[in-house]
Scaffold this active site. Sequence first.
Site, PDB file in Angstrom:
ATOM      1  N   GLU A 118     157.880 -95.983  58.561  1.00 37.64           N
ATOM      2  CA  GLU A 118     158.114 -94.684  59.212  1.00 37.64           C
ATOM      3  C   GLU A 118     157.796 -93.530  58.276  1.00 37.64           C
ATOM      4  O   GLU A 118     157.875 -92.377  58.655  1.00 37.64           O
ATOM      5  CB  GLU A 118     159.575 -94.588  59.689  1.00 37.64           C
ATOM      6  CG  GLU A 118     159.895 -95.527  60.827  1.00 37.64           C
ATOM      7  CD  GLU A 118     158.884 -95.463  61.962  1.00 37.64           C
ATOM      8  OE1 GLU A 118     158.802 -94.396  62.609  1.00 37.64           O
ATOM      9  OE2 GLU A 118     158.177 -96.455  62.203  1.00 37.64           O
ATOM     10  N   ARG A 156     131.473 -90.213  45.867  1.00 35.92           N
ATOM     11  CA  ARG A 156     130.025 -90.206  46.082  1.00 35.92           C
ATOM     12  C   ARG A 156     129.381 -88.841  45.818  1.00 35.92           C
ATOM     13  O   ARG A 156     128.182 -88.762  45.585  1.00 35.92           O
ATOM     14  CB  ARG A 156     129.662 -90.727  47.479  1.00 35.92           C
ATOM     15  CG  ARG A 156     130.036 -89.809  48.612  1.00 35.92           C
ATOM     16  CD  ARG A 156     129.917 -90.532  49.947  1.00 35.92           C
ATOM     17  NE  ARG A 156     128.565 -91.042  50.184  1.00 35.92           N
ATOM     18  CZ  ARG A 156     127.539 -90.286  50.527  1.00 35.92           C
ATOM     19  NH1 ARG A 156     127.696 -88.980  50.686  1.00 35.92           N
ATOM     20  NH2 ARG A 156     126.360 -90.813  50.727  1.00 35.92           N
ATOM     21  N   ASP A 171     122.983 -84.968  53.878  1.00 40.07           N
ATOM     22  CA  ASP A 171     123.951 -85.725  54.684  1.00 40.07           C
ATOM     23  C   ASP A 171     124.473 -84.885  55.839  1.00 40.07           C
ATOM     24  O   ASP A 171     124.568 -83.667  55.736  1.00 40.07           O
ATOM     25  CB  ASP A 171     125.195 -86.093  53.843  1.00 40.07           C
ATOM     26  CG  ASP A 171     124.947 -87.284  52.938  1.00 40.07           C
ATOM     27  OD1 ASP A 171     123.876 -87.898  53.049  1.00 40.07           O
ATOM     28  OD2 ASP A 171     125.838 -87.570  52.129  1.00 40.07           O
TER      29      ASP A 171
END
Length: 261
Positions: A118, A156, A171
């Site tokens: 939780e 990256r 990208d």
Amino acid sequence: MVIDVITIFPQMVKEIIKESILKRAQQKNIVKINVHNLRDFALDKHSVVDDYSYGGGAGMVLKPEPIFRAVEKIVGKRKKKGKTRIILLTPQGQTFNQAKAKELSQEEHLLFICGHYEGVDERVRENLITDEVSIGDYVLTGGELAAMVIIDSVVRILPGVLNKKESFENDSFYQGLLDYPHYTRPRRFRRKSVPNLLLSGNHARIRKWRRQKALRNTLNKRPDLLEKIALSGEDQKILEELKRKKVKTATTRLVFKSANR
Ligand code: 6GU
């Protein structure tokens, strides 16, 4: 950069960081990733890290002591204190995106705490955490997968991780747009050809074609992105033209049809 991960499932994290770009970034010493088992910081002989929620109700909560001990050990060893981003992975966090990846990539030390059950005792949230991050509006079993998503996208873009061929400047999302379409050999595949322009060697025209296709992709698939970025006059002209012509990108249905011939 140094990245520490506190988790109750260290194997999950270790498996992922030993492949692909994350593996190479570590080999090149651009990043050091340390995985810590939260159970090692438990105080009792059974290494209990969770307990019932005060006030009742279903679901367990991660206890504060093991997390505090782990964080203090990891941060305490560092010369420059207060320079660590201590990130709790939780569906209640700020939604992760490329801008946040870029922001985190400028830090020297990231410490991820993978939430479970939780959640974590509120005193962790109030006294240790600098950032609460979610990776989207859906529920995961734990923060490990979310931590891996974030670590991958941050590492990256660290300088030197990708080589020129893999560079991320084009990208999707990097400039706020989706990527343009890509083709590779063969030039003809099942009677479908690569656009001639890409074989022309005319780099100015190719650049323009790619910009147009990136705009078209974004307009068709993620029009919401166009409202968040500054477009040049040239971009706006291309968009107006696309809207007028209502050009659609190839659909999944067509792709499947060709795959089945
Ligand atoms: Cl960071 N954790 C969990 N448990 N679920 C999520 C999440 C994080 N992000 C999206 N769903």
